[in-house]
Every structure is written in C-alpha cells, then in structure tokens.
Design a protein around this motif. Structure first.
Motif, short mmCIF file in Angstrom:
data_model
loop_
_atom_site.label_atom_id
_atom_site.label_comp_id
_atom_site.label_asym_id
_atom_site.label_seq_id
_atom_site.Cartn_x
_atom_site.Cartn_y
_atom_site.Cartn_z
N UNK A 1 37.55 13.56 47.27
CA UNK A 1 38.79 13.98 46.61
C UNK A 1 39.01 13.21 45.31
N UNK A 2 38.75 11.89 45.35
CA UNK A 2 38.94 11.06 44.16
C UNK A 2 37.96 11.44 43.05
N UNK A 3 36.73 11.75 43.48
CA UNK A 3 35.73 12.16 42.48
C UNK A 3 36.12 13.47 41.82
N UNK A 4 36.62 14.40 42.61
CA UNK A 4 37.04 15.69 42.05
C UNK A 4 38.23 15.51 41.10
N UNK A 5 39.19 14.67 41.49
CA UNK A 5 40.36 14.41 40.63
C UNK A 5 39.91 13.75 39.33
N UNK A 6 38.96 12.83 39.42
CA UNK A 6 38.45 12.16 38.21
C UNK A 6 37.86 13.17 37.23
N UNK A 7 37.12 14.14 37.77
CA UNK A 7 36.56 15.17 36.89
C UNK A 7 37.64 16.06 36.30
N UNK A 8 38.66 16.37 37.10
CA UNK A 8 39.72 17.27 36.63
C UNK A 8 40.58 16.64 35.54
N UNK A 9 40.86 15.34 35.65
CA UNK A 9 41.80 14.71 34.70
C UNK A 9 41.18 14.48 33.32
N UNK A 10 39.93 14.88 33.14
CA UNK A 10 39.37 14.82 31.79
C UNK A 10 40.08 15.83 30.89
N UNK A 11 40.72 16.81 31.52
CA UNK A 11 41.48 17.82 30.78
C UNK A 11 42.95 17.40 30.70
N UNK A 12 43.53 17.54 29.51
CA UNK A 12 44.90 17.07 29.27
C UNK A 12 45.91 17.75 30.19
N UNK A 13 45.75 19.05 30.39
CA UNK A 13 46.71 19.79 31.21
C UNK A 13 46.72 19.29 32.65
N UNK A 14 45.53 18.94 33.15
CA UNK A 14 45.45 18.40 34.52
C UNK A 14 46.13 17.04 34.60
N UNK A 15 46.00 16.24 33.55
CA UNK A 15 46.64 14.91 33.54
C UNK A 15 48.16 15.05 33.59
N UNK A 16 48.67 16.03 32.87
CA UNK A 16 50.12 16.26 32.87
C UNK A 16 50.60 16.66 34.27
N UNK A 17 49.85 17.56 34.92
CA UNK A 17 50.22 17.98 36.27
C UNK A 17 50.12 16.83 37.26
N UNK A 18 49.14 15.97 37.05
CA UNK A 18 48.95 14.81 37.93
C UNK A 18 50.18 13.90 37.90
N UNK A 19 50.76 13.74 36.72
CA UNK A 19 51.98 12.92 36.59
C UNK A 19 53.13 13.56 37.37
#
Length: 872
Positions: free
Chosen positions: A170-188
């Motif tokens: 799960x952490x590895x998948x999240x790490x790959x996803x947060x390379x995109x700005x939109x995903x980082x915003x959703x993560x917050x």
C-alpha cells in the motif's frame, strides 16, 4: 431366524457425469479450465497457474500468450471467495510483467482490483490486490485510473493493516501516486500524514524507507509541511537521525527535513527545540557523502528566505558549509557551493567567507568536474558582487588564472559565472590591470561568440569593465574581439543588446578602436537600433554618440551639433544635414565626384602633401593633383605656445560649453556648472596638441605624393594652404591674448574679415556668396571646397571656420546648425558682476558669437538679439 438378504447398490442416474481425477502437465490445458463453470476446478486451476507464474518471467509471458489474462479478469468478481482469492493472487504476480500491465489497462480491470481492498476481504486478498496496484502504479496511465476509481482512500486505510506485506504494498503504491500533484492534494484531504508517520516506527526497514520517501515527496507542498509539523513529525525525523542503528534511513530523513526548512514556522520550531544545532552537527560529523549533500541542499533551499538566512547565520552554518567544500564527494561540493551562493544574501555570511571559503572555492575551479567548477564559480560570483573585499580575497587566492580558464568551459553556466567574477574584480583598477595581464581579452572572445544569451550578456559586461584603457582595447582589437562584440548589437535579447552597447561605448574611447568599430558596422547597427522604439536603450544611444564623437563629420551632419569637447581635426567635412538612416559618403568618394548643383562640401585640412614650392603664398594651381608647402614647423610653434598659455586662459576666465549628454538629434545646450572642470580640460587640450604635433612630424617624415605616376598611390584629401596660414596667424596673434573674452572677439573679427567682412542685414541680398561658391566648384572641378578657399561666406561658412580655428588655440566653443543655411557658435563665459549663492562662486553664462552683422559681438543665449541672429 430367517436368512439375511444382501442389499443391492442402486446405480447412478443415467444423466449424471461420473467424477474422475485428471492430471495435467500442460499450462494450456489448465488455462482452458479457467472457463469451467465448476468452482472447485476454477480454484484449483488458479492455484496451479499461480504456482506456475511464481517461477519466473518467462512463465508470465507464456500465460499471456495462452490468453489466460482475460478469463482471469472475470474471476476477480466471482461469487466464490476461494476462486476470487486465487485469481487475485495470480494478478499480484502477473502484474509485474509490462505486457500484462498494458493488457490490464486495456481491459479496464482497475475497479475490480480496487474492490478487493474492501475491509471485509481476507488479508491475503488485500496483500495481492495491493501488490497488483503497486506494480500497476509505476506508469502514469495506471496512476490516473487508480486515482479516478477512488483507490487512494482504501490504500491509506490499509496502512493500518496488521500485515506488513499489505502495509508495504500500500505504501509503495501511494508513493508512486503522490508523484502527481493532484494525488498529493487529495492525500492531504484524506489526512494521510498520521498513518504514514506511524510507519516510521515499523520494525521493517523497507516500510520505513518507503514512508520517508513518500514524506519527501508530499512535503514539497506547504500544506503537507504544516500537517507534518502539527503531528510532531519533525521529532520522529530527528530521532531517526540520532539513532545510529537507523543509518540506512538518515539520507531520506534528511531529505524530508530539507523540505521542511523552506517553511519559516518549521525553522523556528526546529531552532527552539535545539534540532537545528543537532542537525548541523550531525551533518558536519557524518562520513556519508549523501548525508552531507542533502544537508547542504536543505540549507540552500531554506537560505532563499531572509529570515532563514538570519537563523542559519546565528547557528554559524558557514563553518559547516566550508567543511563540506573539503569533501571528496563532488555532489557534496556542488551542494555546499550552492548553499554558499544562497547564504551570500546575508552580509554577515559574506564577510565570513572572505577569510574562509573563497580560497577553497578557488581550488574547486581547478576541478575536472564541470558541474563542480560551475557551482564554485556561481558562489564566487555572488560573493564578489558589490563586495570589493571579497573580490580582493579572490585575487589574493590566485583566482584570476582559474577564472580565465573557466571561460573555456563546456558549461554555459560556468562561463557566465566566471565572467561575472572577473567583472566584479575589474571594478578595482589594480585588479583590472592584473586581469589584463592574464590575457583576458583573448579569452573573452569565445564567450562573445557563444549561442547562449546569458553568456553573451556576461561576456559583453566583462569587456565593458576590463577594456577601460588603450592597451586593453588594442589587445581586444588585435585579437579579433570587436567583430563578435559588434554582432551582439543585433541580438534580439534586450540584456545582450544593452550590455553589448555598453561595451562598444567603452571601446570607442580611443580613435583607432572606434574607427575599427565603425568599419565593422557598429555605427550603422546602433543607428538602426536607436530608430526602433522597442530595441533602443540608454546604452545604445550613448554608444552611438560615443562613436559619433570619433566621426565628427557624420555627427554634425546627423545632429547638427558639435560641443566644445568635439575638437575639429584635419579631414573634417561639412556635408550638410542628412536624415537618420542616410549614409554619409566618405570624403574620397565626394572628392572624386563631378561638380553638381547640390550644396558644397566644406573641408577642414591644414596638412600639406609635400613641399616643393618655397613659399606658402605660391598658389598658382589650386587643383587637387598639385601639392603645396608644409606649414608643420609654423604649426609646431603655435602648438607650443598653446601648451604654454592654455592653463593661463582657463584659470582666469570661464570654461567653454561642455556637452555631457548629446542626443541623437537636435542641439543640446547643457553646459558645465563648474569652471574647475575646464581647467583640467584645458590641460588635456595642451597634451592633445603636443601629441598631434608628434603625429604630424611622423607624417611629414614620409611625404605622400598625389596625382603623380600610377593610380595606386595613396589618396590624400585636398590641401588648404590658406587655412594653414589662418592657423599660423591666429596662433601667433590671438593665442598670446590673456583675456578669453577678448580672444573670442578678436577671432570673430578675424573670421569675418577672411569671409568678406561684416555685412548689414540690408546688404545681405547683394552679398553674392552663391556665385563665389559656384566659381570655386568650377575651378576645383569638385563639390568639395577647402574652407580656406571661401572668401565670401555666410553664417554656416563662418561658424565652421570659427570653430575650427578656436579648437586650434584652445577656445572652447560649440557649433550649432540652424535652418536655412544658419549656423552659429556658442561660448560660455564667467559673469563677474553676479556671484553665486553658495561660496560666492562666479556664475557662467552662454553667449552666441556674432560673425556677420557686428563681428566680435557677444549675445546672451535666448536673448532677443541672439534669437534674431539665429533665426533671421
């Protein structure tokens, strides 16, 4: 008892298939079983294929070729839990194959895989479903599909799973996803920071590392940094740094802290808790190059904020950075140099690096690594900007040679930075002379030819600051540096064009270089630039005027104005007014033209060709093919008298008009506010006269014959024995006069006498000067008339002669062209009757000299009398 009767077994129904066991040794057969309706067969087939795929990449490719992927995707949504679990396990393994990933994207199975992350599913399903997503998320298209199908929320929830494999995937998948700005915003928005911080306490290093890498990405955003600070994330990170057993995590932990340094509130918190000092000490004492490199990068990032720079300076971060410069790792050296560049904005840091840091940076300029040289040059550029002490320190550390060597670097940034340092050093004359001795003018040519506009701009600035004396300009000219400099004037980049204009203005300081610049087309290019409303700049105008000062004939034709500092020498000619953009023909070409009805060209030339006649009065043939006697000895004596008396005039009387800023067109009546400047100017005139006499002696030593023999003899301008005699007479009779006002009056009367005497306004129509000029044209067979031949002259003839003679005896005056054949001279005299307010200094006023109506009369500028003289 009765006999027992054996019960007979009932046969199976005729419509039921009898079960049988089968053993398959081919994967293709098992793939066919994936289409079976029986759950047990499906489950066993999936299990067999899972074991087969687990053995290697070739088996995964085989299953893809056999068409196993498509039927397996349908089993992800099967009602039977075991079938669904086994199918998910296969996809977890198969998804590491790139071809399988591509097919899965086309089949759009992402929604089905994400559904397996539901809380009610088994841990095994969670493990392999998250593994599948982790493999798929390595590519951008799959990231988008995972995000659009809402995969981020269940993945964050699984970070709290009891199973370490689920956490890791799960952490590895999240790490790959947060390379995109939109995903980082959703993560917050999903408040993912707390569960990620919890993973830092995991007993598995791979999970801790993935958590730190993810934090390193998401803390690039300010909101995430704030959340990290609010959740005491910095404490977790500093604890990791303090734990030696976790040294494999130190580099990534430091990278997260580096991002946090960009936030001022975080910096304050780190300092207040003592974390900043611990961090600097840890980085300085570490033996791991990447730790030092990341620490330096962190400082560099944070130092762009003024408050952060102040905090760093208080913690003596400079010592840490200087220590990093001595590292054996090139990456650390580069990062430390960049951090020093950022810290240079703090004056205290700049002063610190004066004694420590600059010598080390100079050594880095000698590195074989181009990036190291570029970073070191950048640090030195920032250190020496507006700091003469640091520029001196760089020179004392023997930095000039390495800097000049960097000018031939392959990296544009290194060249631009080195040129900047040399420019900063050249601001001081002793250092400039030292730089010139190291062949800077030859080394700067290559940067001038660069295709990079930043390099071009910095190189042109370096020329402007180093070519401040004749020797340097001569070296630049002889090395071929003027040609690329002139080409930069055509640049479409504003900075390049401005700095190139500045350099041309400096190089035009001596006549030879100015003439070469004009030959290369600088004057034409600058004229074109100045005609443009968008391309011109202050420096292009100044450079154009500076070049015009070395081509006074063109200047007077274009601007209609010569200041007192524009000294008319032999070879000057008045062609008349020309429009901007019009070419002025050279004198030789004008002399070779046949007479025409256009305005006569007036020539100033006191030089003779050779001296066969014994008397200067022998003027039987005034054609241009003949030669007259030399008056160099007479002029030499006059120059000596000028030298003796020049200081005498300036000390007691007002200074002539000084044109400080000359416009591209029109007249400029700006005058000097101080008579003291003129004293120095007068002394300079004496020196110029003396140098001119020496030049004439050299010229006279080798006579030039004109019109004799073959046509390849060197051409000389027409001689003017009358003007030579005028120079001799005014030098002998007017130069000894002490009172400058009296000098002006006597010279005005002398000029009027030679040009037909004073004329009243009523008799002007009867003054047949046009006929006289036409006769001279016919007699000389040319439109070019030496000024001494003109015996009947009006305003513009007399004003030119007055200016030419005044320049020979040191009387400062300007020459102004008016309309309709008008021209006049302006002089500046002290008015002893009125005293200035400050210090009781005498005031100065500008006067127009009357050469026509009342020769010798002086009319105050802008008075009614002067206006009438100029306009009537």
């Amino acid at each position: 008892m009765g006999k027992k009767i054996k019960k007979e077994v009932e046969p199976p129904p005729k419509d039921v298939f009898d079960p049988f066991m089968i053993e398959s040794k081919k994967a293709a057969t098992v793939v066919l079983m994936l289409r079976s309706p029986e759950e047990e067969i499906l489950a066993k087939a999936c299990e067999a294929l899972y074991k087969f795929a687990l053995k290697g990449e070739e088996n995964k490719a085989t299953l893809l070729e056999l068409g196993a992927v498509e039927p397996l995707t349908k089993l992800l949504t099967h009602e039977d839990k075991i079938v669904r679990r086994n199918a998910t396990m296969i996809f977890g393994i198969l998804s590491s194959n790139n071809d399988v990933k591509k097919l899965l994207r086309e089949l759009d199975v992402m929604n089905s895989v994400i559904a397996q992350l539901a809380p009610e599913e088994e841990v095994v399903i969670h493990e392999f479903a998250s593994l599948c997503l982790a493999n798929m998320s390595a590519e951008y298209t799959s990231k988008v599909q995972i995000f659009e199908h809402g995969g981020l929320e269940p993945l964050i929830r699984l970070l709290s799973s009891p199973d370490p494999d689920v956490k890791k995937n799960s952490m590895e998948c999240i790490y790959n996803l947060v390379q995109d700005f939109q995903c980082r915003t959703t993560l917050q928005e999903l408040n993912a920071i707390p569960p990620i911080l919890e993973l830092l306490k995991s007993e598995y290093p791979v999970i801790q590392l993935l958590a730190l890498k993810t934090l390193g990405v998401i803390t690039k955003d300010k909101e995430s940094r704030t959340m990290l600070r609010d959740n005491q994330g910095l404490d977790h990170l500093i604890k990791i740094l303090e734990t030696k057993e976790l040294n494999d995590l130190h580099v990534e932990a430091l990278a997260v802290i580096a991002n946090c340094f960009e936030d001022m509130d975080t910096m304050v918190q780190i300092r207040q808790t003592g974390g900043l000092k611990k961090l600097l000490s840890f980085a300085e004492n570490s033996t791991i190059p990447d730790i030092q490199k990341n620490a330096a990068k962190a400082i560099a990032k944070a130092a762009y904020d003024p408050e952060n720079r102040k905090l760093f300076h208080e913690q003596e971060v400079e010592k840490c950075l200087v220590a990093f410069l001595g590292s054996e790792n090139d990456g650390t050296k580069i990062a430390a140099s960049q951090a020093i560049s950022a810290m240079c904005e703090n004056s205290g840091s700049k002063d610190f690096f004066n004694n420590q840091g600059i010598p080390q940076l100079i050594q880095l300029l000698k590195s074989d690594n181009e990036e190291v040289r570029e970073a070191a040059a950048l640090a030195l550029a920032n250190l020496t900007t507006c700091n003469p002490a640091n520029a001196n320190a760089a020179a004392e550390a023997d930095g000039i040679d390495p800097l000049i060597n960097v000018l031939s670097s392959k990296r544009d940034g290194a060249i631009a930075n080195a040129a900047t340092v040399l420019m900063n050093m050249a601001m001081q004359e002793p250092l400039r002379l030292n730089i010139q001795n190291h062949d800077i003018m030859h080394a700067i040519i290559s940067p001038l030819r660069s295709a990079n506009t930043v390099v071009q701009s910095k190189a042109a600035l370096a020329v402007a600051t180093t070519a401040c004396d004749v020797e340097a300009r001569t070296e630049l000219r002889n090395s071929g540096g003027l040609e690329p400099l002139v080409e930069l004037l055509r640049s479409k980049n504003d900075e390049v064009r401005k700095h190139a204009s500045w350099a041309v203005m400096v190089c035009a300081g001596d006549e030879l270089t100015a003439n070469e610049l004009c030959r290369l087309g600088a004057l034409d290019i600058l004229e074109e630039v100045n005609l443009s409303g968008t391309r011109r700049n202050k420096f292009s105008e100044l450079a154009y005027n500076k070049l015009l000062n070395n081509n006074l004939s063109l200047k007077y034709s274009q601007t209609g104005y010569l200041s007192s500092s524009n000294i008319i020498n032999d070879g000057f000619y008045d062609y008349g007014r020309i429009n901007p953009g019009t070419k002025l023909l050279p004198l030789k070409e004008l002399c070779l033209q046949e007479p025409s009805d256009r305005r006569a060209v007036l020539l100033i030339n006191s030089k003779s060709d050779v001296s066969p006649p014994s008397s200067v009065e022998d003027k039987s043939d005034v054609g241009y093919g003949r030669s007259i006697s030399s008056l160099s000895s007479l002029r030499r004596s006059s120059k000596e008298k000028t030298k003796k008396n020049s200081y005498h005039f300036s000390a007691g009387f007002g200074s002539p008009i000084e044109d400080k800023s000359e416009p591209a067109s029109g007249r400029n009546t700006v005058v000097s506010k101080s008579a003291t400047k003129e004293k120095g100017w007068r002394k300079g005139r004496g020196k110029k006269e003396e140098e001119k006499v020496k030049e004439e002696e050299e010229v006279m030593a080798v006579p030039k014959f004109v019109g004799e023999g073959s046509s390849d003899k060197e051409w000389c301008p027409p001689s003017d024995p009358d003007f030579s005699m005028y120079v001799y007479e005014v030098t002998k009779s007017i130069l000894p006069i002490i009172n400058i006002k009296e000098q002006i009056e006597v010279l005005a009367k002398y000029v009027a006498e030679k040009m037909g005497g004073g004329i009243t306004k009523e008799k002007m129509p009867d003054f047949s000067w046009e006929l006289h000029i036409s006769e001279l044209k016919f007699q000389l067979k040319s439109n070019v008339i030496p000024i001494g031949h003109v015996k009947k002259g009006i305003f513009y003839h007399r004003a030119l002669l007055f200016k030419a003679l005044a320049d020979r005896i040191g009387i400062g005056c300007s020459l102004v062209r008016g309309e309709y054949g008008r021209a006049w001279n302006e002089v500046m005299l002290q008015n002893e009757s009125r005293k200035g307010v400050i210090g009781g200094l005498p005031t100065t006023e500008v006067y127009v000299v009357d050469l026509m109506f009342h020769p010798g009369g002086l009319m105050k500028l802008r008075s009614r009398e002067a206006d009438l003289y100029r306009l009537l």
